[in-house]
Scaffold this active site. Structure first.
Site, mmCIF file in Angstrom:
data_model
loop_
_atom_site.group_PDB
_atom_site.id
_atom_site.type_symbol
_atom_site.label_atom_id
_atom_site.label_comp_id
_atom_site.label_asym_id
_atom_site.label_seq_id
_atom_site.Cartn_x
_atom_site.Cartn_y
_atom_site.Cartn_z
ATOM 1 N N CYS A 96 53.478 4.011 46.837
ATOM 2 C CA CYS A 96 52.362 3.301 47.460
ATOM 3 C C CYS A 96 51.344 2.870 46.395
ATOM 4 C CB CYS A 96 51.725 4.169 48.567
ATOM 5 S SG CYS A 96 50.617 3.231 49.631
ATOM 6 N N HIS A 220 56.338 5.787 52.030
ATOM 7 C CA HIS A 220 56.037 7.150 51.592
ATOM 8 C C HIS A 220 57.193 8.108 51.858
ATOM 9 C CE1 HIS A 220 51.689 6.834 50.683
ATOM 10 N NE2 HIS A 220 51.697 5.857 51.587
ATOM 11 N N GLU A 222 57.499 11.049 50.741
ATOM 12 C CA GLU A 222 56.990 12.435 50.869
ATOM 13 C C GLU A 222 56.501 12.732 52.279
ATOM 14 O OE1 GLU A 222 55.328 9.940 49.791
ATOM 15 O OE2 GLU A 222 53.174 10.193 50.103
#
Lengths: 273, 973
Positions: A96, A220, A222
């Site tokens: 990002c 993302h 994660e």
């Protein structure tokens, strides 16, 4: 295989460092969150790590443009060290805001005489959006990517539109294997908004460099390392009651989609570094 | 020193999205003459460098090399376009400019130290515009008068950034000789918002100590005694006439809301109504804390800045609770006027509701997202009476070590201010927000608006977390309303403190000592530090470029002593400052027979047969209208602009279902990576009911907040509540009467549900005085926020229908309670009784439904709220992308509820629709024994919602695609 160590960069406004550290820990790495000031003070700090991560957030408020001020800081203080890091065969991941930073330093996708041939700019919608997207892997050489596996991750950004300075650059990205992921629908087809949530050229969601050891992407990974992070996990569960536990896979092909990126990085580093 | 001007434009061929969105805004205001808008960022830099460096700066830093180009100097209108209007928006001097700060530090990285950097926005408007239109565009769209100035044309120079330094000028304000008139005049002149009794009390104090007060002393008292800080009304003695019976409260809050908490005496409540947020147990090691604040008045003046600092401010509450919590989630609830109101109907001095709404959403978005805190729960309500007083509730939840829930400052600790610098922003915020708004507020109180910079707060949070881990400070609190005066005043309440105001770092020169003391400049926290820890803590701050300054000492003499460059400018006894505020006695009245008469009369009218109320054969149209109504319609446009997944803890998201766009009931997060325990967060609010009955409005809010928690699988024995009272002018006995009834309901509800209140806040005087003297008061509005725990997040459920063939049960009784409902608002009639709560049955139902979910018997659960059963079924169907076939013959209902429309749309409380797999039918039914419940529907594979009435006739028969469209199109902005 020796312990793989990942350094997760911190700076003013970086705010996805904790969950990124956690994702690397789940993948078996040891991960430290380190403020950029410490690295600028002691540039040898990077030597102890095999993976460098620029996580998501709003570094310096995204003032001027997303990632710009942090990119400027890296360019003026750490560019050589980061280049050396890559040249040593190590891995760099930008998520990002981190992707925006890597593009605006010129590290991704490749150096250009004008400084930058590709940029990441305002979404066509001119607004920040949090939504889930399907990503199809494109390049063959990026070590972070599981070949052929379409993955499902959330985006959360206002400036994620990838554009190139001209048509030849876009062609080079595509033909040269620099496109890491593109936005697709559930069936793997490209489309307009919201399949391509920001209007990126050629639906580009992420880029790699010529080595395949640097990956930058707007979505993302994660945020999808566990089953219960999937936006429809309660439906998947209802349809298949065998998926009860936290760490159960969120797709039929194995682990939660996002964790594959971290696993692949740690696996590659373990085998090669 | 040379002044450089660099303009940055989009390159041809790349869309100018900012210009395009301004064009949309202009068109929304009905100005059609503008054909195109070109946007440019402008940087004004004072520094010694040459043209080569200016080019390098523009190329490398300010303009994007791919999609932007720059111009050094002032560019004119594009060639060949005679009909162009150039407009430039600059910040007023003194207003924080975060971009300028970042550019300054980036230039330092490039080896140049600029003297000053400022930024501006430039718009080139193409089209034939008259001066009135230009003025409208400048004032209503591009700039906010409070903080910005819009210059039109190409030659006007922006305001000068330079401010004269301040020379000490100690001001005494003699009051000992003043009569009551004189005291009130002084209070008004100085915007103290202190009344005659308070001024008299202050006068007596200074008579007793034998001198005149200084301006800073009066200001300190005004801040500390403001309604905003001390909650005079809620703590006052109240004489109430309740249906002709006299009842009395010595302290309204203590004997209602807080009494419930005390009576329940839960061991898992760690710190309630004491600190900046209420603290409850999470697990053996951790606690969570929750606070909800309002930022109404500032958001009315500057929606973007007001809302941004609203969320920024409430984030600092958990950060300043105990020894400091780490923020893990935000909530936002807003109330606005009609977003489609005609421009000419908007009262003078008031911003258009759509502009307020867009600004508020953008403010919360930009601050919350930048802080990296997920915004997980919220709601938006619309009523014309919020036109001049929009309500902006911002909440924050934090997680903290259980052994660090209390502060322990001692005499000898240093007073350190950390984070942002102090400026003139936000002066008088506490006092101003305690009074009513008028049409002149936008000019008089522009200084009360604070300007936020999320990154300053994020940096501060990053270092405070480390300082806390190392145990380097003894106490922490935030600078909120009242600024340093409140923060230092509160922390030093039992100790005493002395402060050297000239040490406080300033954003710019020119502030006098009083302004420094009461400024509500954002992103500042105050900590108490032992001298021996000073070096260690300062290193942590310096390491990450966070400013921290010792400004004084906690003394032990129980006095507040303020100095400026060595001169004592104020000295007050802490005891007088904190306990000297006179106790109030207020009158309240409530007459419930008036209400019942209204309800009966309305019901009679309704029965006599107005068009919409008359029972008929098909209710598709009513259902579609309610789905598309402002309050019910999808808020996806807002929700997606918030990052609700940062921190990676999200379990139940605000949008849910097969297309990730159904209306989730409550949010669940899993705040610790090594635990499957979750936190569930929800809210409830029903201002429409309050017009008829504030007691049932409050209980409905509590029931709704709890229903929402139950629907996702939260525990019912760990529910904690927060109250936020937003009311009109409570000096009116009738208005205060409604507040007392709501407060009584809070007591009854908390006791019944076994759910203590842990924190609260009130915002009174939400009234607006127009230029013609008439007033608009908001509807009495109680927001109930609720928080609970989830033992195992993998057992949570969502509201979307899951699988064809599954059974839908409704638990809870449907009554004829259409008063204040969305159905009755279709023809502007508040017919009948508002929904009540059966205080015995409601908690039982909640517990049993929760048990069914915990036992894995439930695959989806949704409550009936606005729009009643029909809306709930529709939402479950389209969120799941499945059909539902319902039959009202299975509906458990009160005997007065024989009308089909009441069965469909009554908003009776304590009702849950539960989806159960056929194989679990028996276990579920067994669990629900002795509760009002019935099977009312089946999930189907067809794409339609069908509801049959008592005769088996289809009264709703609609494609879910159409229902969803109606629900989504209202805010498809």
């Amino acid at each position: 295989m020796s312990q793989i160590r990942a350094i997760v960069l911190r700076a003013a406004g970086i705010n996805c460092d904790l969950e990124t550290q956690h994702a690397f820990e789940l993948a078996g790495a040891e991960a430290d969150r380190v403020h950029i000031n410490r690295i600028i003070e002691d540039k040898s700090l990077l030597d102890g790590y095999q993976i460098l991560v620029v996580p998501g957030g709003f570094s310096y408020g995204d003032d001027v443009a997303a990632g710009k001020i942090l990119a400027n800081q890296i360019k003026h203080h750490l560019y050589e060290q980061v280049r050396k890091f890559i040249d040593a065969g190590k891995l760099v991941l930008g998520i990002c805001n981190g992707f925006q930073v890597l593009v605006k330093t010129g590290i991704l996708p490749f150096p250009d005489t004008s400084g930058q041939a590709v940029t990441v700019t305002y979404n066509d919608s001119n607004k920040f959006e949090d939504r889930w997207v399907y990503l199809a892997p494109v390049t063959e050489r990026c070590v972070f990517i599981e070949k052929g596996r379409q993955i499902y991750l959330p985006i959360a950004h206002g400036e994620g539109k990838v554009v190139t300075k001209d048509q030849p650059t876009l062609e080079k990205l595509q033909s040269g294997g620099f496109v890491a992921f593109k936005y697709v629908d559930e069936n793997g087809n490209e489309g307009g908004y919201p399949v391509n949530p920001n209007g990126s050229m050629a639906s580009i969601a992420g880029l790699t460099d010529s080595t395949g050891r640097v990956l930058g992407l707007m979505p993302h990974p994660e945020r999808h390392v566990r089953f219960t992070q999937h936006p429809r996990w309660t439906r998947l569960q209802a349809q298949d009651t065998s998926h009860k536990s936290q760490d159960a896979p969120s797709t039929s092909s194995g682990q939660a989609d996002g964790i594959t990126i971290f696993n692949n990085a740690v696996k590659y580093a373990g085998a090669n570094l | 020193m040379k002044q450089w001007r660099i303009e940055v434009y989009n390159k041809a061929g790349f869309p100018d999205v900012q210009g395009a969105s301004v064009l949309t805004d202009i068109k929304e205001f009905g100005i059609t003459a503008v054909e195109a808008v070109q946007f440019a960022r402008v940087y004004l830099i004072e520094a010694d460098f040459d043209k080569d460096f200016a080019d390098r700066l523009a190329k490398e830093l300010l303009a994007d090399p791919v999609c932007e180009e720059y111009y050094i100097g002032r560019s004119g209108a594009p060639a060949g376009l005679a009909k162009a209007t150039l407009m430039e928006v600059h910040l007023k001097s003194g207003v924080t400019d975060p971009v300028a700060q970042s550019v300054t530090s980036a230039m330092n990285d490039m080896g140049i130290k600029p003297d000053s950097v400022r930024t501006a926005r430039k718009y080139v408007l193409l089209g034939e515009l008259n001066s009135k239109q230009i003025d409208t565009i400048a004032r209503k769209i591009l700039a906010n008068d409070c903080i910005e100035v819009c210059v039109v044309g190409n030659d006007t120079e922006p305001p000068s950034p330079h401010i004269k330094p301040y020379e000490l000028n100690l001001v005494h304000l003699p009051i000992r000789e003043l009569d009551e008139q004189g005291l009130l005049r002084l209070s008004k002149q100085k915007d103290l918002f202190l009344n005659a009794v308070e001024m008299k009390t202050i006068q007596d104090y200074f008579k007793q100590i034998g001198r005149e007060p200084t301006d800073i002393e009066l200001e300190s008292l005004a801040q500390t005694w403001s309604e905003h800080c001390v909650h005079k009304t809620l703590k006052s003695k109240v004489d109430m006439d309740l249906d002709g019976q006299h009842i009395q409260f010595n302290n309204l809050l203590k004997e209602t809301v807080f009494k419930a908490t005390k009576d329940l005496n839960k061991p898992w409540c760690i710190s309630v109504f004491a600190d900046n947020a209420g603290v409850i147990d999470f697990d053996d090691e951790s606690a969570v804390c929750f606070k909800v604040e309002t930022h109404n008045h500032p958001s009315a003046l500057d929606p973007y800045g007001g809302a941004a600092t609203g969320i920024g401010g409430v984030i600092r509450d958990p950060m300043g609770t105990g020894m400091g919590a780490r923020p893990i989630a935000n909530t936002d609830i807003f109330c606005f006027g009609d977003p489609n109101m005609k421009l000419e109907d908007v009262p003078k001095g008031v911003l258009h509701p759509r502009r307020i709404m867009k600004g508020v959403v953008a403010g919360v978005r930009d601050y919350g997202n930048r802080m990296g805190i997920p915004t997980v729960n919220g709601a938006i309500y619309f009523d014309d009476r919020y036109i001049a007083n929009p309500l902006v509730f911002c909440g924050n939840i934090g997680i903290m070590d259980k052994n660090k829930c209390f502060k322990h400052q001692q005499a000898g600790n240093l007073v350190i201010v950390v984070g942002g610098r102090t400026g003139r922003d936000g002066i008088h915020g506490a006092t101003f927000s305690s009074g009513e708004m008028t049409h002149e507020h936008e000019t008089i109180f522009s200084h009360a608006v604070q300007i936020g910079n999320a990154i300053t707060e994020k940096k501060m949070l990053d270092v405070l977390v480390q300082a806390n881990e190392h145990g380097l400070y003894e106490a922490i609190t935030d600078c909120g309303a009242g600024g340093l005066s409140s923060a230092v005043g509160e922390m030093g309440q039992d100790l005493g403190a002395e402060v050297d105001l000239d040490k406080v770092p300033l954003k710019y020169a020119g502030l006098n000592y009083t302004e420094i003391w009461i400024s509500e400049a954002q992103e500042r926290m105050v900590i108490a530090v032992k001298p021996e820890n000073l070096d260690a803590i300062m290193k942590i701050f310096a390491d990450e470029n966070v400013e921290a300054t010792v400004i004084g000492t906690f003394t032990g003499d129980k006095k507040l002593k303020l100095r400026y460059k060595g001169t004592v400018v104020g000295e007050l006894d802490m005891e007088f400052l904190h306990d000297g505020v006179p106790k109030y006695s207020r009158k309240a009245v409530w007459n419930s027979s008036c209400v019942s008469r209204l309800a009966v009369a309305e019901t009679a009218t309704a029965a006599a047969g107005t068009a919409a109320a008359k029972p008929h054969d098909n209710y598709n149209d009513e259902l579609l209208s309610i789905l598309g109504s402002y309050n019910v319609a999808s808020k996806e446009w807002v929700i997606r602009q918030y990052d609700h997944e940062v921190q990676g803890a999200s379990v139940i998201k605000p949008l849910t279902g097969v297309s990730n766009d159904g209306p989730g009931d409550a949010a669940v997060i899993r705040p610790k990576y090594d635990s499957d325990r979750g936190v569930a967060i929800s809210c409830g609010m029903n201002p429409c009911y309050g017009d008829i009955n504030p007691y049932w409005m409050a209980l409905s809010g509590i029931d709704e907040a709890i229903r929402n928690l139950v629907c996702v699988g939260a525990k019912t024995d760990r529910i904690a509540l927060l109250d936020n009272f937003c009311w009109g002018d409570c000096t009116k006995p009738e208005t205060l009467g409604t507040l007392v009834r709501a407060a009584q309901a809070c007591y009854d509800g908390a006791i019944a549900f076994d759910a203590p209140f842990i924190s609260g806040k009130d915002s009174l005087n939400n009234e607006f005085r127009r230029d013609d003297g008439t007033r608009i008061s908001i509807p009495s509005t109680l927001l109930v926020s609720a928080i609970s725990l989830v033992d195992d997040v993998s057992k949570c459920v969502t509201m979307d229908a899951k699988k064809p063939g599954n059974l839908l049960f409704i638990v809870g009784e449907t009554k004829n309670e259409l008063g204040g409902s969305h159905y009755s608002s279709l023809d502007n009639k508040y017919q009948g009784e508002v929904p009540k709560v059966d205080l015995k049955m409601a908690p039982k139902i909640a517990r049993k439904v929760a048990e069914a979910i915990a036992n894995g018997l439930v695959v989806s659960c949704h409550d009936c709220s606005e729009g009643g059963l029909a809306v709930a079924l529709a939402e479950m169907a389209f969120a799941g992308g499945l059909g539902i076939e319902a039959d009202l013959r299975g509906l458990p209902k009160n005997k007065d509820c024989d009308r089909t429309d009441a069965q469909l749309f009554s908003e009776s409380n304590s009702r849950y629709i539960v989806e159960v797999e056929p194989k679990n039918y028996n276990s579920f039914a067994k669990l629900m024994l002795n509760l009002p419940f019935g099977q009312i529907a089946k999930v189907t594979g067809a794409q339609t919602l069908i509801i049959r009435d008592q005769n088996g006739k289809k009264v709703v028969n609609a494609e879910i695609k159409l229902l969803k469209q109606a629900w989504q199109k209202t805010f498809d902005w």
